[in-house]
Every structure is written in structure tokens, then in C-alpha cells.
Write a protein that holds these residues in place. Structure first.
Motif, PDB file in Angstrom:
ATOM      1  N   LYS A  69       0.833  -1.199   0.000  1.00  0.00           N
ATOM      2  CA  LYS A  69       0.000   0.000   0.000  1.00  0.00           C
ATOM      3  C   LYS A  69       0.869   1.250   0.000  1.00  0.00           C
ATOM      4  CE  LYS A  69      -3.734  -2.343   2.504  1.00  0.00           C
ATOM      5  NZ  LYS A  69      -4.371  -2.729   1.249  1.00  0.00           N
ATOM      6  N   ALA A  70       0.677   2.088  -1.028  1.00  0.00           N
ATOM      7  CA  ALA A  70       1.501   3.284  -1.187  1.00  0.00           C
ATOM      8  C   ALA A  70       1.377   4.219   0.003  1.00  0.00           C
ATOM      9  CB  ALA A  70       1.117   4.009  -2.475  1.00  0.00           C
ATOM     10  N   GLU A  71       0.166   4.357   0.550  1.00  0.00           N
ATOM     11  CA  GLU A  71      -0.007   5.292   1.664  1.00  0.00           C
ATOM     12  C   GLU A  71       0.761   4.839   2.900  1.00  0.00           C
ATOM     13  OE1 GLU A  71      -3.808   2.709   1.398  1.00  0.00           O
ATOM     14  OE2 GLU A  71      -2.367   3.670   0.038  1.00  0.00           O
ATOM     15  N   ALA A  72       0.819   3.529   3.128  1.00  0.00           N
ATOM     16  CA  ALA A  72       1.590   3.010   4.261  1.00  0.00           C
ATOM     17  C   ALA A  72       3.083   3.233   4.036  1.00  0.00           C
ATOM     18  CB  ALA A  72       1.296   1.526   4.466  1.00  0.00           C
ATOM     19  N   LEU A  73       3.536   3.074   2.807  1.00  0.00           N
ATOM     20  CA  LEU A  73       4.949   3.285   2.493  1.00  0.00           C
ATOM     21  C   LEU A  73       5.331   4.756   2.610  1.00  0.00           C
ATOM     22  CD1 LEU A  73       5.164   0.813  -0.488  1.00  0.00           C
ATOM     23  CD2 LEU A  73       6.603   0.693   1.551  1.00  0.00           C
ATOM     24  N   GLU A  74       4.421   5.657   2.293  1.00  0.00           N
ATOM     25  CA  GLU A  74       4.711   7.083   2.458  1.00  0.00           C
ATOM     26  C   GLU A  74       4.913   7.422   3.928  1.00  0.00           C
ATOM     27  OE1 GLU A  74       5.475   9.258   0.389  1.00  0.00           O
ATOM     28  OE2 GLU A  74       4.672   8.672  -1.563  1.00  0.00           O
ATOM     29  N   ILE A  75       4.116   6.798   4.793  1.00  0.00           N
ATOM     30  CA  ILE A  75       4.296   6.993   6.237  1.00  0.00           C
ATOM     31  C   ILE A  75       5.657   6.439   6.667  1.00  0.00           C
ATOM     32  CG2 ILE A  75       3.442   6.318   8.518  1.00  0.00           C
ATOM     33  CD1 ILE A  75       0.610   6.314   7.263  1.00  0.00           C
ATOM     34  N   LEU A  76       6.013   5.284   6.124  1.00  0.00           N
ATOM     35  CA  LEU A  76       7.321   4.696   6.419  1.00  0.00           C
ATOM     36  C   LEU A  76       8.451   5.597   5.950  1.00  0.00           C
ATOM     37  CD1 LEU A  76       9.151   2.344   7.300  1.00  0.00           C
ATOM     38  CD2 LEU A  76       8.771   1.314   5.040  1.00  0.00           C
ATOM     39  N   ARG A  77       8.295   6.135   4.760  1.00  0.00           N
ATOM     40  CA  ARG A  77       9.320   7.045   4.225  1.00  0.00           C
ATOM     41  C   ARG A  77       9.506   8.260   5.145  1.00  0.00           C
ATOM     42  NH1 ARG A  77       8.587  10.213  -1.567  1.00  0.00           N
ATOM     43  NH2 ARG A  77      10.429  11.529  -1.446  1.00  0.00           N
ATOM     44  N   SER A  78       8.409   8.849   5.601  1.00  0.00           N
ATOM     45  CA  SER A  78       8.497  10.008   6.492  1.00  0.00           C
ATOM     46  C   SER A  78       9.183   9.639   7.802  1.00  0.00           C
ATOM     47  CB  SER A  78       7.091  10.554   6.765  1.00  0.00           C
ATOM     48  OG  SER A  78       6.494  11.038   5.574  1.00  0.00           O
ATOM     49  N   PHE A  79       8.863   8.448   8.316  1.00  0.00           N
ATOM     50  CA  PHE A  79       9.476   7.977   9.550  1.00  0.00           C
ATOM     51  C   PHE A  79      10.987   7.830   9.396  1.00  0.00           C
ATOM     52  CE2 PHE A  79      10.868   4.041  11.806  1.00  0.00           C
ATOM     53  CZ  PHE A  79      10.866   4.554  13.099  1.00  0.00           C
ATOM     54  N   ILE A  80      11.412   7.183   8.302  1.00  0.00           N
ATOM     55  CA  ILE A  80      12.839   6.946   8.098  1.00  0.00           C
ATOM     56  C   ILE A  80      13.599   8.255   7.909  1.00  0.00           C
ATOM     57  CG2 ILE A  80      14.533   6.003   6.458  1.00  0.00           C
ATOM     58  CD1 ILE A  80      12.605   3.639   6.068  1.00  0.00           C
ATOM     59  N   ILE A  81      13.064   9.156   7.123  1.00  0.00           N
ATOM     60  CA  ILE A  81      13.754  10.434   6.877  1.00  0.00           C
ATOM     61  C   ILE A  81      13.795  11.275   8.147  1.00  0.00           C
ATOM     62  CG2 ILE A  81      13.732  12.563   5.526  1.00  0.00           C
ATOM     63  CD1 ILE A  81      14.590   9.946   4.048  1.00  0.00           C
ATOM     64  N   SER A  82      12.739  11.210   8.956  1.00  0.00           N
ATOM     65  CA  SER A  82      12.755  11.957  10.219  1.00  0.00           C
ATOM     66  C   SER A  82      13.807  11.395  11.174  1.00  0.00           C
ATOM     67  CB  SER A  82      11.373  11.925  10.870  1.00  0.00           C
ATOM     68  OG  SER A  82      11.052  10.623  11.342  1.00  0.00           O
ATOM     69  N   GLU A  83      14.035  10.078  11.101  1.00  0.00           N
ATOM     70  CA  GLU A  83      15.026   9.435  11.972  1.00  0.00           C
ATOM     71  C   GLU A  83      16.446   9.632  11.461  1.00  0.00           C
ATOM     72  OE1 GLU A  83      14.724   7.524  14.873  1.00  0.00           O
ATOM     73  OE2 GLU A  83      12.641   8.217  14.992  1.00  0.00           O
ATOM     74  N   TRP A  84      16.640   9.495  10.152  1.00  0.00           N
ATOM     75  CA  TRP A  84      17.984   9.447   9.584  1.00  0.00           C
ATOM     76  C   TRP A  84      18.330  10.640   8.691  1.00  0.00           C
ATOM     77  CZ3 TRP A  84      17.627   3.678   7.694  1.00  0.00           C
ATOM     78  CH2 TRP A  84      17.870   2.828   8.781  1.00  0.00           C
ATOM     79  N   GLY A  85      17.343  11.206   8.042  1.00  0.00           N
ATOM     80  CA  GLY A  85      17.612  12.308   7.120  1.00  0.00           C
ATOM     81  C   GLY A  85      18.028  11.871   5.734  1.00  0.00           C
ATOM     82  N   GLN A  86      18.250  10.577   5.543  1.00  0.00           N
ATOM     83  CA  GLN A  86      18.656  10.070   4.234  1.00  0.00           C
ATOM     84  C   GLN A  86      18.401   8.564   4.172  1.00  0.00           C
ATOM     85  OE1 GLN A  86      23.031  10.733   5.076  1.00  0.00           O
ATOM     86  NE2 GLN A  86      23.188   8.756   3.993  1.00  0.00           N
ATOM     87  N   LEU A  87      18.504   8.022   2.977  1.00  0.00           N
ATOM     88  CA  LEU A  87      18.396   6.575   2.773  1.00  0.00           C
ATOM     89  C   LEU A  87      19.301   6.196   1.617  1.00  0.00           C
ATOM     90  CD1 LEU A  87      16.904   4.033   3.745  1.00  0.00           C
ATOM     91  CD2 LEU A  87      15.151   4.495   2.040  1.00  0.00           C
ATOM     92  N   ASP A  88      20.168   5.197   1.831  1.00  0.00           N
ATOM     93  CA  ASP A  88      21.162   4.828   0.830  1.00  0.00           C
ATOM     94  C   ASP A  88      20.827   3.545   0.077  1.00  0.00           C
ATOM     95  OD1 ASP A  88      23.228   6.915   1.529  1.00  0.00           O
ATOM     96  OD2 ASP A  88      23.079   5.880   3.453  1.00  0.00           O
ATOM     97  N   ILE A  89      20.177   2.609   0.732  1.00  0.00           N
ATOM     98  CA  ILE A  89      19.916   1.295   0.140  1.00  0.00           C
ATOM     99  C   ILE A  89      18.516   0.840   0.531  1.00  0.00           C
ATOM    100  CG2 ILE A  89      20.620  -1.140   0.053  1.00  0.00           C
ATOM    101  CD1 ILE A  89      23.470  -0.162   0.904  1.00  0.00           C
ATOM    102  N   VAL A  90      17.779   0.329  -0.448  1.00  0.00           N
ATOM    103  CA  VAL A  90      16.471  -0.272  -0.182  1.00  0.00           C
ATOM    104  C   VAL A  90      16.482  -1.698  -0.707  1.00  0.00           C
ATOM    105  CG1 VAL A  90      14.001  -0.242  -0.710  1.00  0.00           C
ATOM    106  CG2 VAL A  90      15.207   1.906  -0.229  1.00  0.00           C
TER     107      VAL A  90
END
Length: 204
Positions: A69-90
Motif C-alpha cells: 500500500k503506497a499510503e503506508a509506504l509514504e508513512i514509512l518514508r516520512s518515519f525513516i527520513i525523520s530518523e535518519w535524514g537520508q536513505l542509501d539502500i532499499v
């Protein structure tokens, strides 16, 4: 082995057990920080606690997410960026090989398997590729040997995993300047709760 991953920020989907959990441990061993996610909470929290006690609380983050679900992944994306500020590998690892033996499964069964094995990969890439472009990062899909050969696996599962390879091949060309895209196609993996675990228990 030093893969120069120290400090890299890694998301592994479907990582509360099996292949995903092992991939997460591999990245942690190489010095990366890892986000582990799954739909279910119990196994995820247990694994997170185990890994945090071994590798340090600040190197692992976790949350539940339905990656189809895209909406759940958008929430996940916001969570990760708020925690780390970046993402290098998925690592798009969500999948489930359990299905039915019929040549053409029912529509309900097909959609369930398709959403778990293909839609999750598609939606994960759609949501996180913008972050990977920023970091010049990497996107890795976990497909299956059943995508390469007809070996008697469920038809819906095999078809979905074949589609994952087609998706990866095509977007790899279009993203090549910014994001490296690859696929792994493992064979049968046995872990507690897996299809093979059930088969072995039912017929030792």
C-alpha cells in the motif's frame, strides 16, 4: 569482509524473519544502520530487541508497514527520513510463496499473491526511488528461482516474481545515472514458519 557500508542507511522490507532478517543482520555486520519492517508486530519487535542488544540501540529502527500500500509506504518514508535524514539502500524483500496448486488460481488468491510479491516491490520502488536518487543509492529486489524456471511452484507466485525481474530490468536502464538496480533470485530457503518448514514437518 569490508564492503564499505559503515554508516550507510538501509531499509529492508519484510524483515521480521527468514531472508529479510538475515539480510538485515548482514548489513549490520558490515556497519550499516538498518530499518526493519513487516506487517506483523510481534516477530518484528522481538527481532528488533535482539538486534539492538547486539548491535546497539541507535543502529536499528523498526515499524510495521503493509508494503503493498503506497499510503503506508509514504508513512514509512516520512518515519525513516525523520530518523535518519537520508536513505542509501532499499531491499524490496516482501513476498510469500504460499499459494494453491491449481494451474490458474482463483481471482482472490491471485490478487493476494500478486499484491504480496509484485505490488509490494512496485510500490516500494515508487515511494523510495526519489530518496535513492538523492543519495545515489541502490535498490535491490528479491525475486525467486521460480521466476527463471518452471519447477512446480505456485503459478501466481512464479508469475509475480517474474514480473519483479522485468520491472527491475526496465527501471535499471532509466535510473542508471542515479540509482543502481539489481535483483537476487534465491532458491528454496528453510526457516521457521516457511513453506519448507511446513513441508518438512508434515512429511519428514
Amino acid at each position: 569482509m569490508n564492503l564499505q557500508l559503515s554508516g550507510k542507511k538501509v531499509l529492508v522490507t519484510g524483515s521480521s524473519q527468514g531472508i529479510g532478517a538475515t539480510i538485515a543482520v548482514g548489513f549490520l555486520d558490515e556497519g550499516a544502520d538498518v530499518a526493519i519492517v513487516s506487517r506483523g508486530k510481534e516477530k518484528l519487535v522481538a527481532l528488533a530487541n535482539e538486534l539492538q542488544s547486539k548491535y546497539g540501540f541507535n543502529r536499528i529502527i523498526h515499524t510495521t508497514c503493509d508494503c503493498s500500500k503506497a499510503e503506508a509506504l509514504e508513512i514509512l518514508r516520512s518515519f525513516i527520513i525523520s530518523e535518519w535524514g537520508q536513505l542509501d539502500i532499499v531491499v524490496a524483500n516482501v513476498g510469500n510463496g504460499k499459494s494453491v496448486p491449481e494451474a490458474i488460481p482463483s481471482n482472490e488468491e491471485w490478487l493476494r499473491t500478486w499484491n504480496s510479491n509484485f505490488e509490494s516491490a512496485l510500490q516500494t520502488s515508487r515511494v523510495f526511488v526519489p530518496e535513492l536518487k538523492k543519495s545515489k543509492g541502490n535498490l535491490l529486489f528479491i525475486s525467486s528461482i521460480t521466476a527463471l524456471e518452471a519447477i512446480g511452484a505456485p503459478v501466481d507466485y512464479s508469475t509475480a516474481k517474474t514480473a519483479v525481474i522485468a520491472l527491475a530490468k526496465n527501471i535499471s536502464r532509466k535510473l542508471a545515472q542515479d540509482v543502481r538496480v539489481n535483483v537476487l533470485a534465491p532458491g528454496n530457503i528453510n526457516f521457521p514458519g516457511s513453506s519448507w518448514d511446513e513441508k518438512i514437518k508434515s512429511d519428514p
